[in-house]
Design an enzyme around this catalytic site. Sequence first.
Site, PDB file in Angstrom:
ATOM      1  N   GLU A 131      -3.174   1.320  -3.670  1.00 50.53           N
ATOM      2  CA  GLU A 131      -2.432   0.060  -3.680  1.00 50.53           C
ATOM      3  C   GLU A 131      -1.281   0.077  -4.680  1.00 50.53           C
ATOM      4  O   GLU A 131      -1.256   0.864  -5.620  1.00 50.53           O
ATOM      5  CB  GLU A 131      -3.379  -1.085  -4.047  1.00 50.53           C
ATOM      6  CG  GLU A 131      -4.487  -1.329  -3.043  1.00 50.53           C
ATOM      7  CD  GLU A 131      -5.460  -2.401  -3.497  1.00 50.53           C
ATOM      8  OE1 GLU A 131      -6.130  -2.970  -2.630  1.00 50.53           O
ATOM      9  OE2 GLU A 131      -5.549  -2.659  -4.719  1.00 50.53           O
ATOM     10  N   LYS A 144       1.801   1.602  -9.212  1.00 51.46           N
ATOM     11  CA  LYS A 144       1.402   2.369  -8.032  1.00 51.46           C
ATOM     12  C   LYS A 144       0.150   3.168  -8.382  1.00 51.46           C
ATOM     13  O   LYS A 144       0.201   4.098  -9.189  1.00 51.46           O
ATOM     14  CB  LYS A 144       2.550   3.296  -7.618  1.00 51.46           C
ATOM     15  CG  LYS A 144       2.320   4.075  -6.335  1.00 51.46           C
ATOM     16  CD  LYS A 144       3.581   4.867  -5.990  1.00 51.46           C
ATOM     17  CE  LYS A 144       3.428   5.658  -4.704  1.00 51.46           C
ATOM     18  NZ  LYS A 144       4.668   6.386  -4.360  1.00 51.46           N
ATOM     19  N   ASP A 148      13.461  10.855   2.912  1.00 54.16           N
ATOM     20  CA  ASP A 148      12.708   9.764   3.544  1.00 54.16           C
ATOM     21  C   ASP A 148      13.472   8.444   3.509  1.00 54.16           C
ATOM     22  O   ASP A 148      12.890   7.387   3.251  1.00 54.16           O
ATOM     23  CB  ASP A 148      11.345   9.604   2.865  1.00 54.16           C
ATOM     24  CG  ASP A 148      10.320   8.906   3.769  1.00 54.16           C
ATOM     25  OD1 ASP A 148      10.537   8.881   5.000  1.00 54.16           O
ATOM     26  OD2 ASP A 148       9.316   8.393   3.248  1.00 54.16           O
ATOM     27  N   LYS A 193       0.835  -1.200   0.000  1.00 52.20           N
ATOM     28  CA  LYS A 193       0.000   0.000   0.000  1.00 52.20           C
ATOM     29  C   LYS A 193       0.867   1.246   0.000  1.00 52.20           C
ATOM     30  O   LYS A 193       1.892   1.293   0.672  1.00 52.20           O
ATOM     31  CB  LYS A 193      -0.900   0.020   1.246  1.00 52.20           C
ATOM     32  CG  LYS A 193      -2.027  -0.992   1.216  1.00 52.20           C
ATOM     33  CD  LYS A 193      -2.687  -1.140   2.573  1.00 52.20           C
ATOM     34  CE  LYS A 193      -3.373   0.128   3.017  1.00 52.20           C
ATOM     35  NZ  LYS A 193      -4.113  -0.075   4.293  1.00 52.20           N
TER      36      LYS A 193
END
Length: 575
Positions: free
Chosen positions: A199, A215, A311, A194
């Site tokens: 999803e 994606k 990230d 996810k």
Amino acid sequence: MELENFMANTLLLKARQGFTKKTGRSKKWRELLKLPPVSMCSDLRHSIEKDFSSLCDQQPIGRLLFRQFCNTKPDLKRCIEFLDAAAEYEVTIEEEQREFGLSIYSRFFKENSEVSLPQIPPDLVKECKCNLKQSSPSQNVFQDCAGVIYKYLSEKPFEEYQESTYYNRFLQWKWLERRPVTKNTFRQYRVLGKGGFGEVCACQVRATGKMYACKKLEKKRIKKRKGEAMALNEKRILEKLHSRFVVSLAYTYETKDALCLVLTIMNGGDLKYHIYNLGNPGFEEQRAVFYAAELCCGLEDLQRERIVYRDLKPENILLDDHGHIRISDLGLALEIPEGEMVRGRVGTVGYMAPEIISHEKYTFSPDWWGLGCLIYEMIAGHSPFRKYKEKVNREEMERRVKTETEEYSERFSENAKSICSMLLTKDPSKRLGCQSDGASAVKQHPIFKDINFSRLEANMLDPPFCPDPEAIYCKDILDIGQFSVVKGVNLDTNDEIFYTQFATGCVTIPWQNEMIESGCFKDLNEYEDKGLSPLEKHKICSCILRPKRNFFHRLFRRAACLNIAHSEEREPTEH
């Protein structure tokens, strides 16, 4: 329920195996990839930018066809052979580099050589000879000579190429590349995970059998969370970035309910799974160092494009079939204008750098902090400021990041301690990688003494771990969970502008690589050329109307410098 998961996994494994065996192609693959008549490409011929670097180097099909054209002319063939040899010299191991360099000199530069290069000035040849006399010659011995050849190829040979049948074939493939992409371009397989807006599923291109990860960004969920700018930002960054250490974007398209990014599929799972789910938490140092080296290359590629990732965490680092890693999920990435800094409190708790937590301005420093966190976690089996399975709230975690010093167990060698402490320095101005030499300083750390970065970047080093090709490295379907239905959001015509900007079809370089790697490029070219004599091919070429070239075009024609990197294309054998 277990049966449903078993069936989904079985279908996915069968599809993955089909690409290498060519059984994944649709029975109608030739129809799906039918090249247009050359006459249909006239508009494309007139409108396409005549940029040598783009058409003959960066675009894989263009590179192959330009090389095929050069192989028909002995003098140009010598140029290509020299460029290949010079590129191979740069990735030759240090112990063999001098001997290989001398063989290149003997082959191309000696007076009695059968494959001499008259385009290269004598003073450059003399300089190469002097460099090769040293016991450890420079890695860039032939760089200036290669530059001369690049410039030579970008001029008259490039013009001649544009009048050839090879360029016509390139235009036919470009026409094919620009066709619309829809959901019918793909077969859909099981859910892999996810994302923030929907999803992620496995999918397969019907025409080639190539597997990707799709994606899906739900339109209503994007609108409800005001995520249009974030989604478009990720798409545009992925579109312009071409790095073997970052997932590639191959297609974008839309359905009635979703916007879809079709990305490199990484069948080996993510680093979090490998750190914590296979034996005792953590890796041996050798494995951690290899992944750290590839991450360093990925960050360098991002920073070359002025992109800060923001990230870095184990979940976002994925393994491919062979065990190489790529950075994924660029939703928080940001392009920073030259000379500017940004401020933004984004990232994941436990991995955010002190300057992000403190709302300070930054450029690329958060990513070097993130690399330090990852190296530490890969070796220790837990993150720097939280023990394995320890529950810590946000406020406490941020306090630890800003004030505490990480602890090192006996699992860390002196070099491992050194690089982690240098990357996890609280002050970004003193952090490794944050000075003017950037990634180069990180690569020079002693922990990477056994890593040949030139060979690593050329995909010539074997990873320390290879995933099981029969394994599915993701959660069971029912464990992934489903998104709730978005209520109270209506889509209207104003949203269509955003959808049009997002869903632009094929991305040039990944699509062309797919055509080559799948064997479709070779098979279709052979099929199209079957039975045609050289004279007939010439007639096909000359039937196109060419625009007249005026005085200013001849006077100011572009002489771009090509940056060809040697790449050996391996094509599947016919069955």
